[in-house]
Design a protein around this motif. Structure first.
Motif, PDB file in Angstrom:
ATOM      1  N   LEU A  72       5.820  38.611  40.087  1.00  0.00           N
ATOM      2  CA  LEU A  72       6.741  38.221  41.083  1.00  0.00           C
ATOM      3  C   LEU A  72       7.941  39.300  41.134  1.00  0.00           C
ATOM      4  N   ILE A  73       8.381  39.759  40.025  1.00  0.00           N
ATOM      5  CA  ILE A  73       9.542  40.637  40.118  1.00  0.00           C
ATOM      6  C   ILE A  73       8.640  42.032  40.798  1.00  0.00           C
ATOM      7  N   GLU A  74       7.844  42.453  40.507  1.00  0.00           N
ATOM      8  CA  GLU A  74       7.217  43.601  41.156  1.00  0.00           C
ATOM      9  C   GLU A  74       6.970  43.397  42.489  1.00  0.00           C
ATOM     10  N   GLY A  77      10.472  43.700  43.957  1.00  0.00           N
ATOM     11  CA  GLY A  77      10.808  44.997  44.267  1.00  0.00           C
ATOM     12  C   GLY A  77      10.377  45.843  45.341  1.00  0.00           C
ATOM     13  N   GLY A  78       9.174  45.470  45.588  1.00  0.00           N
ATOM     14  CA  GLY A  78       8.216  46.139  46.514  1.00  0.00           C
ATOM     15  C   GLY A  78       8.999  45.672  48.017  1.00  0.00           C
ATOM     16  N   VAL A  79       9.301  44.641  48.237  1.00  0.00           N
ATOM     17  CA  VAL A  79       9.717  43.853  49.478  1.00  0.00           C
ATOM     18  C   VAL A  79      11.161  44.492  49.515  1.00  0.00           C
ATOM     19  N   ILE A  83      12.356  47.054  52.698  1.00  0.00           N
ATOM     20  CA  ILE A  83      13.485  46.458  53.479  1.00  0.00           C
ATOM     21  C   ILE A  83      14.483  47.751  53.408  1.00  0.00           C
ATOM     22  N   PHE A  84      15.026  48.438  52.434  1.00  0.00           N
ATOM     23  CA  PHE A  84      15.943  49.143  52.365  1.00  0.00           C
ATOM     24  C   PHE A  84      15.199  50.743  52.264  1.00  0.00           C
ATOM     25  N   ARG A  85      14.268  50.760  52.964  1.00  0.00           N
ATOM     26  CA  ARG A  85      13.581  52.105  52.864  1.00  0.00           C
ATOM     27  C   ARG A  85      14.275  53.496  53.538  1.00  0.00           C
ATOM     28  N   ASN A  86      15.053  52.722  54.559  1.00  0.00           N
ATOM     29  CA  ASN A  86      15.889  53.954  55.452  1.00  0.00           C
ATOM     30  C   ASN A  86      17.236  54.005  54.840  1.00  0.00           C
TER      31      ASN A  86
END
Length: 91
Positions: A72-74, A77-79, A83-86
């Motif tokens: 769940l933590i991974e 972190g991926g989500v 979301i903040f990739r930009n």
């Protein structure tokens, strides 16, 4: 074995960092993160090995829940990274 290897690399990096006596961002230093990650990996895998060797249902369930929490933590972190990739700046 990999947990112990990560722990050893973290300890080596921390010893090398201490030679230069840098105290800035000492808590979030990569060496400290590697040490903590190595300890956690080693303990979780030790619980899993001990549970399977002893056929202990309680330890097996604890191992299952710990791995579920890690998953769940991974995923979280991926989500968050998606979301903040930009907003991430690359060199």
């Amino acid at each position: 074995v990999i947990g112990a290897l990560v722990l050893a690399v973290g300890i080596y990096a921390e010893v090398e960092r201490q030679k230069y006596k840098t105290l800035e961002s000492a808590f979030l230093a990569p060496a400290i993160i590697l040490i903590l990650l190595g300890i956690i990996m080693f303990l979780v895998s030790f619980v899993g090995v001990l549970a399977s060797l002893r056929d202990n249902l309680c330890l097996l369930q604890a191992f299952m829940y710990i791995l579920g929490i890690c998953l769940l933590i991974e995923l979280t972190g991926g989500v968050v990274a998606l979301i903040f990739r930009n907003q991430v700046s690359c060199f």
